[in-house]
Design a protein around this motif. Structure first.
Motif, PDB file in Angstrom:
ATOM      1  N   ASP A   1       0.793  -1.236   0.000  1.00 37.05           N
ATOM      2  CA  ASP A   1       0.000   0.000   0.000  1.00 37.05           C
ATOM      3  C   ASP A   1       0.824   1.284   0.000  1.00 37.05           C
ATOM      4  O   ASP A   1       0.255   2.372   0.108  1.00 37.05           O
ATOM      5  CB  ASP A   1      -0.924   0.005   1.234  1.00 37.05           C
ATOM      6  CG  ASP A   1      -1.868  -1.189   1.256  1.00 37.05           C
ATOM      7  OD1 ASP A   1      -2.330  -1.588   0.183  1.00 37.05           O
ATOM      8  OD2 ASP A   1      -2.126  -1.710   2.352  1.00 37.05           O
ATOM      9  N   HIS A   2       2.165   1.190  -0.114  1.00 33.68           N
ATOM     10  CA  HIS A   2       2.945   2.415   0.062  1.00 33.68           C
ATOM     11  C   HIS A   2       2.794   3.411  -1.076  1.00 33.68           C
ATOM     12  O   HIS A   2       2.887   4.627  -0.863  1.00 33.68           O
ATOM     13  CB  HIS A   2       4.430   2.080   0.276  1.00 33.68           C
ATOM     14  CG  HIS A   2       5.149   1.601  -0.952  1.00 33.68           C
ATOM     15  ND1 HIS A   2       5.095   0.301  -1.379  1.00 33.68           N
ATOM     16  CD2 HIS A   2       5.942   2.264  -1.856  1.00 33.68           C
ATOM     17  CE1 HIS A   2       5.830   0.163  -2.465  1.00 33.68           C
ATOM     18  NE2 HIS A   2       6.352   1.336  -2.780  1.00 33.68           N
ATOM     19  N   VAL A   3       2.539   2.944  -2.301  1.00 34.43           N
ATOM     20  CA  VAL A   3       2.453   3.879  -3.436  1.00 34.43           C
ATOM     21  C   VAL A   3       1.284   4.847  -3.281  1.00 34.43           C
ATOM     22  O   VAL A   3       1.480   6.080  -3.346  1.00 34.43           O
ATOM     23  CB  VAL A   3       2.394   3.124  -4.779  1.00 34.43           C
ATOM     24  CG1 VAL A   3       2.062   4.093  -5.916  1.00 34.43           C
ATOM     25  CG2 VAL A   3       3.726   2.429  -5.054  1.00 34.43           C
ATOM     26  N   PRO A   4       0.052   4.382  -3.066  1.00 36.84           N
ATOM     27  CA  PRO A   4      -1.038   5.364  -2.870  1.00 36.84           C
ATOM     28  C   PRO A   4      -0.825   6.242  -1.648  1.00 36.84           C
ATOM     29  O   PRO A   4      -1.207   7.420  -1.647  1.00 36.84           O
ATOM     30  CB  PRO A   4      -2.287   4.486  -2.740  1.00 36.84           C
ATOM     31  CG  PRO A   4      -1.803   3.109  -2.459  1.00 36.84           C
ATOM     32  CD  PRO A   4      -0.462   3.004  -3.112  1.00 36.84           C
ATOM     33  N   LEU A   5      -0.209   5.699  -0.579  1.00 39.87           N
ATOM     34  CA  LEU A   5       0.074   6.518   0.595  1.00 39.87           C
ATOM     35  C   LEU A   5       0.996   7.678   0.225  1.00 39.87           C
ATOM     36  O   LEU A   5       0.735   8.842   0.561  1.00 39.87           O
ATOM     37  CB  LEU A   5       0.718   5.668   1.698  1.00 39.87           C
ATOM     38  CG  LEU A   5       1.327   6.456   2.866  1.00 39.87           C
ATOM     39  CD1 LEU A   5       0.235   7.160   3.659  1.00 39.87           C
ATOM     40  CD2 LEU A   5       2.152   5.534   3.775  1.00 39.87           C
ATOM     41  N   ILE A   6       2.090   7.362  -0.477  1.00 41.73           N
ATOM     42  CA  ILE A   6       3.060   8.404  -0.822  1.00 41.73           C
ATOM     43  C   ILE A   6       2.449   9.416  -1.785  1.00 41.73           C
ATOM     44  O   ILE A   6       2.654  10.635  -1.649  1.00 41.73           O
ATOM     45  CB  ILE A   6       4.330   7.760  -1.403  1.00 41.73           C
ATOM     46  CG1 ILE A   6       5.082   6.999  -0.291  1.00 41.73           C
ATOM     47  CG2 ILE A   6       5.232   8.798  -2.050  1.00 41.73           C
ATOM     48  CD1 ILE A   6       6.261   6.176  -0.782  1.00 41.73           C
ATOM     49  N   MET A   7       1.687   8.940  -2.752  1.00 39.90           N
ATOM     50  CA  MET A   7       1.082   9.855  -3.724  1.00 39.90           C
ATOM     51  C   MET A   7       0.140  10.846  -3.030  1.00 39.90           C
ATOM     52  O   MET A   7       0.163  12.054  -3.317  1.00 39.90           O
ATOM     53  CB  MET A   7       0.338   9.053  -4.793  1.00 39.90           C
ATOM     54  CG  MET A   7       1.260   8.279  -5.725  1.00 39.90           C
ATOM     55  SD  MET A   7       0.376   7.164  -6.840  1.00 39.90           S
ATOM     56  CE  MET A   7      -0.672   8.309  -7.707  1.00 39.90           C
ATOM     57  N   ARG A   8      -0.680  10.349  -2.115  1.00 38.73           N
ATOM     58  CA  ARG A   8      -1.618  11.235  -1.425  1.00 38.73           C
ATOM     59  C   ARG A   8      -0.890  12.178  -0.463  1.00 38.73           C
ATOM     60  O   ARG A   8      -1.277  13.344  -0.303  1.00 38.73           O
ATOM     61  CB  ARG A   8      -2.655  10.406  -0.672  1.00 38.73           C
ATOM     62  CG  ARG A   8      -3.615   9.663  -1.603  1.00 38.73           C
ATOM     63  CD  ARG A   8      -4.439   8.652  -0.856  1.00 38.73           C
ATOM     64  NE  ARG A   8      -5.269   7.873  -1.777  1.00 38.73           N
ATOM     65  CZ  ARG A   8      -5.853   6.720  -1.455  1.00 38.73           C
ATOM     66  NH1 ARG A   8      -5.726   6.227  -0.224  1.00 38.73           N
ATOM     67  NH2 ARG A   8      -6.575   6.070  -2.341  1.00 38.73           N
ATOM     68  N   THR A   9       0.156  11.669   0.182  1.00 38.77           N
ATOM     69  CA  THR A   9       0.911  12.516   1.106  1.00 38.77           C
ATOM     70  C   THR A   9       1.637  13.620   0.348  1.00 38.77           C
ATOM     71  O   THR A   9       1.710  14.774   0.819  1.00 38.77           O
ATOM     72  CB  THR A   9       1.912  11.666   1.908  1.00 38.77           C
ATOM     73  OG1 THR A   9       1.215  10.633   2.603  1.00 38.77           O
ATOM     74  CG2 THR A   9       2.666  12.513   2.913  1.00 38.77           C
ATOM     75  N   ALA A  10       2.176  13.301  -0.823  1.00 34.92           N
ATOM     76  CA  ALA A  10       2.903  14.309  -1.611  1.00 34.92           C
ATOM     77  C   ALA A  10       2.008  15.457  -2.024  1.00 34.92           C
ATOM     78  O   ALA A  10       2.484  16.585  -2.253  1.00 34.92           O
ATOM     79  CB  ALA A  10       3.533  13.640  -2.829  1.00 34.92           C
ATOM     80  N   GLN A  11       0.689  15.182  -2.123  1.00 30.96           N
ATOM     81  CA  GLN A  11      -0.246  16.256  -2.464  1.00 30.96           C
ATOM     82  C   GLN A  11      -0.315  17.325  -1.374  1.00 30.96           C
ATOM     83  O   GLN A  11      -0.783  18.445  -1.617  1.00 30.96           O
ATOM     84  CB  GLN A  11      -1.640  15.683  -2.706  1.00 30.96           C
ATOM     85  CG  GLN A  11      -1.745  14.786  -3.933  1.00 30.96           C
ATOM     86  CD  GLN A  11      -3.123  14.150  -4.072  1.00 30.96           C
ATOM     87  OE1 GLN A  11      -4.018  14.396  -3.260  1.00 30.96           O
ATOM     88  NE2 GLN A  11      -3.285  13.329  -5.091  1.00 30.96           N
ATOM     89  N   LEU A  12       0.144  17.005  -0.188  1.00 26.84           N
ATOM     90  CA  LEU A  12       0.111  17.947   0.930  1.00 26.84           C
ATOM     91  C   LEU A  12       1.366  18.806   0.997  1.00 26.84           C
ATOM     92  O   LEU A  12       1.489  19.643   1.900  1.00 26.84           O
ATOM     93  CB  LEU A  12      -0.057  17.186   2.254  1.00 26.84           C
ATOM     94  CG  LEU A  12      -1.273  16.250   2.362  1.00 26.84           C
ATOM     95  CD1 LEU A  12      -1.320  15.615   3.744  1.00 26.84           C
ATOM     96  CD2 LEU A  12      -2.559  16.991   2.065  1.00 26.84           C
ATOM     97  N   LEU A  13       2.332  18.587   0.101  1.00 26.26           N
ATOM     98  CA  LEU A  13       3.568  19.365   0.110  1.00 26.26           C
ATOM     99  C   LEU A  13       3.348  20.744  -0.495  1.00 26.26           C
ATOM    100  O   LEU A  13       2.636  20.909  -1.485  1.00 26.26           O
ATOM    101  CB  LEU A  13       4.656  18.642  -0.682  1.00 26.26           C
ATOM    102  CG  LEU A  13       5.264  17.382  -0.054  1.00 26.26           C
ATOM    103  CD1 LEU A  13       6.148  16.655  -1.063  1.00 26.26           C
ATOM    104  CD2 LEU A  13       6.060  17.720   1.209  1.00 26.26           C
ATOM    105  N   THR A  14       4.001  21.730   0.083  1.00 25.44           N
ATOM    106  CA  THR A  14       4.062  23.050  -0.538  1.00 25.44           C
ATOM    107  C   THR A  14       5.044  22.991  -1.704  1.00 25.44           C
ATOM    108  O   THR A  14       5.852  22.056  -1.799  1.00 25.44           O
ATOM    109  CB  THR A  14       4.547  24.099   0.476  1.00 25.44           C
ATOM    110  OG1 THR A  14       5.847  23.710   0.950  1.00 25.44           O
ATOM    111  CG2 THR A  14       3.590  24.220   1.640  1.00 25.44           C
ATOM    112  N   PRO A  15       5.002  23.955  -2.627  1.00 24.98           N
ATOM    113  CA  PRO A  15       6.015  23.987  -3.699  1.00 24.98           C
ATOM    114  C   PRO A  15       7.419  23.983  -3.099  1.00 24.98           C
ATOM    115  O   PRO A  15       7.746  24.769  -2.202  1.00 24.98           O
ATOM    116  CB  PRO A  15       5.708  25.303  -4.417  1.00 24.98           C
ATOM    117  CG  PRO A  15       4.251  25.528  -4.185  1.00 24.98           C
ATOM    118  CD  PRO A  15       3.995  25.030  -2.795  1.00 24.98           C
ATOM    119  N   GLY A  16       8.243  23.042  -3.564  1.00 25.27           N
ATOM    120  CA  GLY A  16       9.594  22.896  -3.045  1.00 25.27           C
ATOM    121  C   GLY A  16       9.683  22.078  -1.774  1.00 25.27           C
ATOM    122  O   GLY A  16      10.771  21.911  -1.212  1.00 25.27           O
ATOM    123  N   GLY A  17       8.552  21.550  -1.304  1.00 28.15           N
ATOM    124  CA  GLY A  17       8.541  20.780  -0.063  1.00 28.15           C
ATOM    125  C   GLY A  17       9.154  19.400  -0.204  1.00 28.15           C
ATOM    126  O   GLY A  17       9.340  18.871  -1.309  1.00 28.15           O
TER     127      GLY A  17
END
Length: 794
Positions: A723-739
Motif C-alpha cells: 500500500d505504500h504507493v497510494p500513501l506516498i502519492m496522497r501525502t505528496a499532495q500535501l507538500l508546498t512547492p519545493g517541499g
C-alpha cells in the motif's frame, strides 16, 4: 545386539547427586555424577527404563563415540567414519544439537552443520542418497558435545526434553512455571519418598499450575513420569527394540494402577483462580483427576488434611503423620501480584506454626533471607539452579517456636526488591500481568505514598556458564567497551551494544542512560528475536538464560533494570497491543532533548534508536517550516522539528495513548501552544480529507508507517509493501512547492516502487546510508529512508 551401552543423563545444576541416587535405584550400572549430569551404563533396557522412570534427568543420551575435534576438518573425518547406517535409514531424517566450543570450533551452529555434512557424505558415498534434516521430529537426533579437543557423539533417545511429561496443554500456562524435573528434584531433596511411605500427606499452598503437586502424586503413586508422553527420540532409531519398550510400558501401567489405590492425600491451592483452572487441566491430563485436590484459597485459609476432615465431619481431628509442605514462592515479576514477599513469609510462618507442627517444609528460592523470615534454620540445603539463577532448595522442620532471629525480608540483598529482577515482558507470553500501572509523577516516575527505602548494593548470584555462554559474554564485553567509548565521544545516551552478533544468541541489547530527573539511572532493554520453528525451544531458552545471566554485570546495571521483550512478526490482535502494566518509566536525552521512555508496558520503549540520525536530520531541515509528522508514535520527530525551528508542527496518530505521550515529550522540551497541534485520526483517512483543504500544506513531512496493521479503528488492513504507493502519492499532495517528504520503513527487504512513483511525477532519492547510526551498521536493513519531491520542484 550390544549387551551394554554408555549413557549420559543431563540434569539441572546442583541436582547431580539426587539423579545419581535415582539411577542407582533404577538398577543402572557404573553411576557417576558429573557436572550438570550423570553417566551410567547398562543394556538397552537400562536406557529405556531411565527414559520412562527418571524424574530428574533432562534427557537420556546414548554415547556412540568420543572423537578428536581439534579442528572442524578433524571432527568431520571422525564423524564420517562412524557406522551411521546402524542408526538411521539412508532416506531417513536427522538433526544435530551441538554444545561447547574450543579454539577450532567456536560456533555451535557451525559445529552442527559439519557433523550433519559428515553423516550425509558417508551415506552419499555408500548409498547415493542421504538423510534429510528435520529439526522438529527427526528419526535420529544426534547430540554433539565439544570439550577441549574432543567431541562426544551421542544419540538423543529422549526427543523432547524429559521435563515435558505431556500433561501441560500447549500454549496455556501460568507465569514462570517450574520445570517438572526441578520440581521432582525439590521433592527428592525434601525426602518425599520417606514421608509418603510413612503415610504423610503433601500440600502446596502456592501451587500455580500445580507442578509440585502433580510430581508429588506421580512419585507417591508409583507412576512413571514418561507414561503420559507420546513422542520419543528412539522410536525410528534403527537400534530400537519395540517389544522391549512395550513390556516396560505395560509393567509401568500395572504399577500405576496399583499405586493409585494407595495414594496419600495430595492438596494444592492458590489465590489465583486462573492458575487453579490451569492446574486442574494439568491434573486431568496427567490422569490424576480425583487424586489431587485443588482449591482457590488464600494462604491464610490453608488447613492440614486432618483439620479439613474434622471440619467436614464435626469431629475431633485424629492424630496425623507429619507430611510435606513444598512451595516455589513468587519472586521477580510475580511479586507484583502479591502484597510483598515479607508479608507472604510472615503468613506462611504463622500458618505452619499453628497447624503443621512437625511437618517438613521445602522451599526453592534465590532469596537468602528465607530462614530469618521464617524463623527456622534449614536442616539441609541443595544448591540447585533454576535456569542460570542459583535457587537453593532449603528443607526445614516446622516447629512451634522460632529458632533463628527474624530478619527483614530481602531478595538479592534488596529490601522488598526483586532477585535477578528481569522484567519478563513478552508478547504472547502464557501469563501476562494485568494489574494497572501506578500513577506517574511529574517526573515520569511511578508515584508512591512514602519515600522508598534505599536499596542495598546488589550482589549477583553465583553463575556457572557453559563455554558457549563464555563466548557470548566475551563478545558482549568487547562490543560494550567499544560502543560505550564511541557513545561518550558522540554524546549519545541511548544506543545498541549487541545485535545478534552470534547466531546462537539472537538478541538485540540496548542501553538507556537516564537524564534530567533520572540522571545517573541506567536501564537495559533486551529484544529476543523469535526463534524459527526449526530451533529447539529448550536450546533457545538456555541461550536466553545465558543472556540474562551475564548482561547485568557486563553492562553495569542492576538485574531489576533489565527488561526482556520477544521480537516476532505481529499478527491479528497482537499488533501494537499493550503487553504488561508495570509503569516502569524513565527520562533520557537525545541531542540535548528529553524524552519519556517506557520499558515495561509496550513492545517498544517509545524511542526508536535506529532513527536517531533521521530525527537529527529532520531537525536540521525543519527551520522555518510547517512540519507534518504522520504515524507519529510518541512524537519524537516533532520534538526535533520544533527544536530545529519549525514554525508549526502537526502530529497525527490513531492512538490516543501515543498522542498523550507525544504531548508530554513536547511540553517537557518547552514546546506547547497552538503552533504545535496533535490530531487523533486514522492517518490514511486524514490524508484524504486534508488533500481537499488548501490550508493543509506542509514544507516538510515525515512519514514512518507501520509494516502491517489491522486495528479495529481502521477500515481495512494495512501492508506497507502493498500500500505504500497510494500513501506516498496522497501525502505528496500535501507538500508546498519545493517541499520534501521523508519516507521511512523498517520492513525487511522493502522495495520502493520508484517506477510507479515516477509515473506520478515524484522524484525519489535513497538517503538510507545517511540515516543509519553507527551502532546499527551491523544490522542490514534495519530501515530504509527516502526523500520524495514533486518533479517540478527538483
Amino acid at each position: 545386539m550390544r549387551l551394554g551401552f554408555e549413557y549420559f543423563a543431563p540434569c539441572p545444576r546442583g541436582t547431580e547427586s539426587l539423579l545419581a541416587d535415582e539411577l542407582r535405584a533404577l538398577k543402572c550400572r557404573s553411576v557417576r555424577p558429573l557436572t550438570a549430569g550423570v553417566s551410567f551404563g547398562g543394556p538397552l533396557s537400562t536406557g529405556y527404563r531411565a527414559l520412562l522412570w527418571s524424574r530428574l534427568a533432562s534427557r537420556i543420551l546414548l554415547t556412540l563415540a568420543r572423537v578428536p575435534a581439534e579442528t572442524a576438518d578433524e571432527l568431520y573425518e571422525a564423524v564420517r567414519a562412524m557406522p551411521w547406517e546402524d542408526h538411521v535409514r539412508p532416506d531417513g531424517t536427522i538433526s544435530v544439537d551441538a554444545t561447547g566450543v574450543n579454539d577450532g570450533l567456536r560456533n555451535t551452529q557451525f559445529t552442527g552443520v559439519r557433523v550433519k555434512d559428515a553423516v550425509a557424505d558417508r551415506f552419499i558415498a555408500s548409498h547415493g542418497i542421504r538423510p534429510s534434516v528435520n529439526t522438529s521430529d527427526p528419526d535420529v537426533r544426534i547430540n554433539v558435545v565439544i570439550r577441549q579437543n574432543k567431541a562426544t557423539i551421542s544419540i538423543d533417545l529422549s526427543g523432547e526434553t524429559l521435563h515435558r511429561r505431556g500433561y501441560r496443554e500447549p500454549g496455556v500456562q501460568t507465569e514462570a512455571p517450574m520445570k517438572e524435573t526441578l520440581a521432582a528434584a525439590m521433592l527428592a531433596a525434601a525426602g518425599w519418598t520417606d514421608i509418603f511411605s510413612a503415610g504423610g500427606a503433601f500440600i502446596d499452598p502456592l501451587c500455580g499450575s500445580g507442578t509440585l503437586a502433580i510430581e508429588a502424586a506421580l512419585m507417591a503413586g508409583d507412576i512413571a513420569p514418561g507414561l503420559t508422553r507420546r513422542r520419543w527420540g528412539f522410536t525410528r532409531w534403527l537400534g530400537n527394540d519395540a517389544d522391549l519398550w512395550a513390556d516396560l510400558v505395560d509393567e509401568a501401567a500395572d504399577r500405576r494402577e496399583a499405586g493409585l489405590t494407595k495414594l496419600v492425600p495430595i492438596l494444592a491451592s492458590d489465590a489465583d483462580a486462573r492458575a487453579v483452572d490451569i492446574a486442574r487441566s494439568c491434573v486431568r491430563r496427567a490422569g490424576l483427576d480425583g487424586h489431587v485436590q485443588l482449591d482457590v484459597r488464600e494462604l491464610v485459609d490453608v488447613t492440614s488434611p486432618t483439620d479439613a476432615a474434622a471440619d467436614a465431619d464435626g469431629a475431633e481431628a485424629p492424630a496425623s503423620v507429619p507430611g510435606l509442605v513444598a512451595i516455589n514462592p513468587p519472586y521477580g515479576e510475580r511479586l507484583q501480584a502479591r502484597a510483598g514477599i515479607g508479608v507472604l513469609y510472615a503468613q506462611l510462618a504463622d500458618k505452619l506454626r499453628a497447624e503443621f507442627d512437625g511437618w517438613t517444609l521445602a522451599v526453592i528460592t534465590p532469596d537468602e533471607s528465607i530462614a530469618g523470615a521464617l524463623g527456622w534454620e534449614p536442616v539441609s540445603t541443595t544448591e540447585a539452579y533454576n535456569g542460570r539463577i542459583l535457587s537453593p532448595i532449603r528443607v526445614f522442620r516446622v516447629a512451634e517456636e522460632r529458632v533463628v532471629a527474624a530478619a527483614p525480608a530481602t531478595i538479592g540483598g534488596v529490601p522488598g526488591g526483586i532477585p535477578y529482577g528481569v522484567a519478563m515482558v513478552v508478547p504472547n507470553m502464557h501469563d501476562v500481568a494485568s494489574q494497572p500501572a501506578p500513577a506517574a509523577s511529574a517526573a515520569g516516575q511511578p508515584a508512591s505514598a512514602a519515600p522508598a527505602t534505599p536499596a542495598a548494593p546488589y550482589v549477583a548470584p553465583p553463575l556457572i556458564l557453559e563455554p558457549a555462554a563464555e563466548v557470548f559474554a566475551n563478545r558482549l564485553r568487547k562490543m560494550a567497551k567499544h560502543t560505550e567509548k564511541w557513545a561518550r565521544k558522540a554524546g549519545v545516551g541511548c544506543y545498541r551494544v549487541y545485535d545478534a552478533d552470534l547466531p546462537d544468541y539472537a538478541v538485540a541489547i540496548d542501553v538507556y542512560n537516564g537524564a534530567g530527573p533520572n540522571e545517573g539511572d541506567r536501564w537495559v532493554h533486551v529484544s529476543e528475536y523469535a526463534a524459527p520453528a526449526t530451533i529447539d525451544p529448550d536450546r533457545a531458552e538456555r541461550r536466553l538464560d545465558d543472556v540474562l545471566a551475564v548482561v547485568p554485570s557486563i553492562l553495569d546495571v542492576e538485574p531489576r533494570d533489565v527488561f526482556l521483550k520477544t521480537r516476532q512478526r505481529q499478527r491479528g490482535t497482537t499488533q501494537y497491543t499493550r503487553v504488561s502494566r508495570h509503569g516502569v518509566v524513565g527520562i533520557v536525552a537525545e541531542a540535548g532533548l528529553l524524552f519519556e521512555v517506557n520499558f515495561s508496558d509496550y513492545l517498544d520503549t517509545g524511542l526508536f534508536l535506529d532513527h536517531r540520525m533521521t530525527r537529527g536530520w529532520i531537525g536540521e531541515l525543519a527551520k522555518d517550516t510547517r512540519f507534518l509528522n504522520l504515524f507519529a508514535y510518541t512524537g519524537t520527530a516533532s520534538v526535533h522539528a520544533a527544536a530545529g525551528g519549525a514554525r508549526e508542527t502537526t502530529t497525527v496518530d490513531l492512538s490516543a495513548t501515543y498522542l498523550a505521550w507525544a504531548e508530554r515529550n513536547m511540553v517537557r522540551n518547552g514546546f506547547g501552544g497552538s503552533a504545535h497541534r496533535r490530531l487523533q485520526f486514522d492517518v490514511l483517512q486524514w490524508i484524504e480529507a486534508a488533500g481537499g483543504n488548501p490550508n493543509d500544506r506542509y514544507d516538510l513531512i515525515f512519514c514512518d508507517p507501520p509494516t502491517f496493521s489491522n486495528s479495529k479503528r481502521m477500515n481495512d488492513t494495512w501492508d506497507v509493501q502493498r500500500d505504500h504507493v497510494p500513501l506516498i502519492m496522497r501525502t505528496a499532495q500535501l507538500l508546498t512547492p519545493g517541499g520534501t517528504l521523508v519516507f521511512s520503513c523498517n520492513r525487511r527487504k522493502f522495495q520502493l516502487d520508484t517506477e510507479a512513483l515516477a509515473e506520478a511525477k515524484l522524484v525519489c532519492r535513497d538517503v538510507t546510508a545517511r540515516t543509519i547510526p553507527r551502532d546499527f551498521e551491523s544490522r542490514p536493513g534495519v530501515h530504509v529512508c527516502w526523500t520524495i519531491r514533486r518533479a517540478e520542484d527538483v
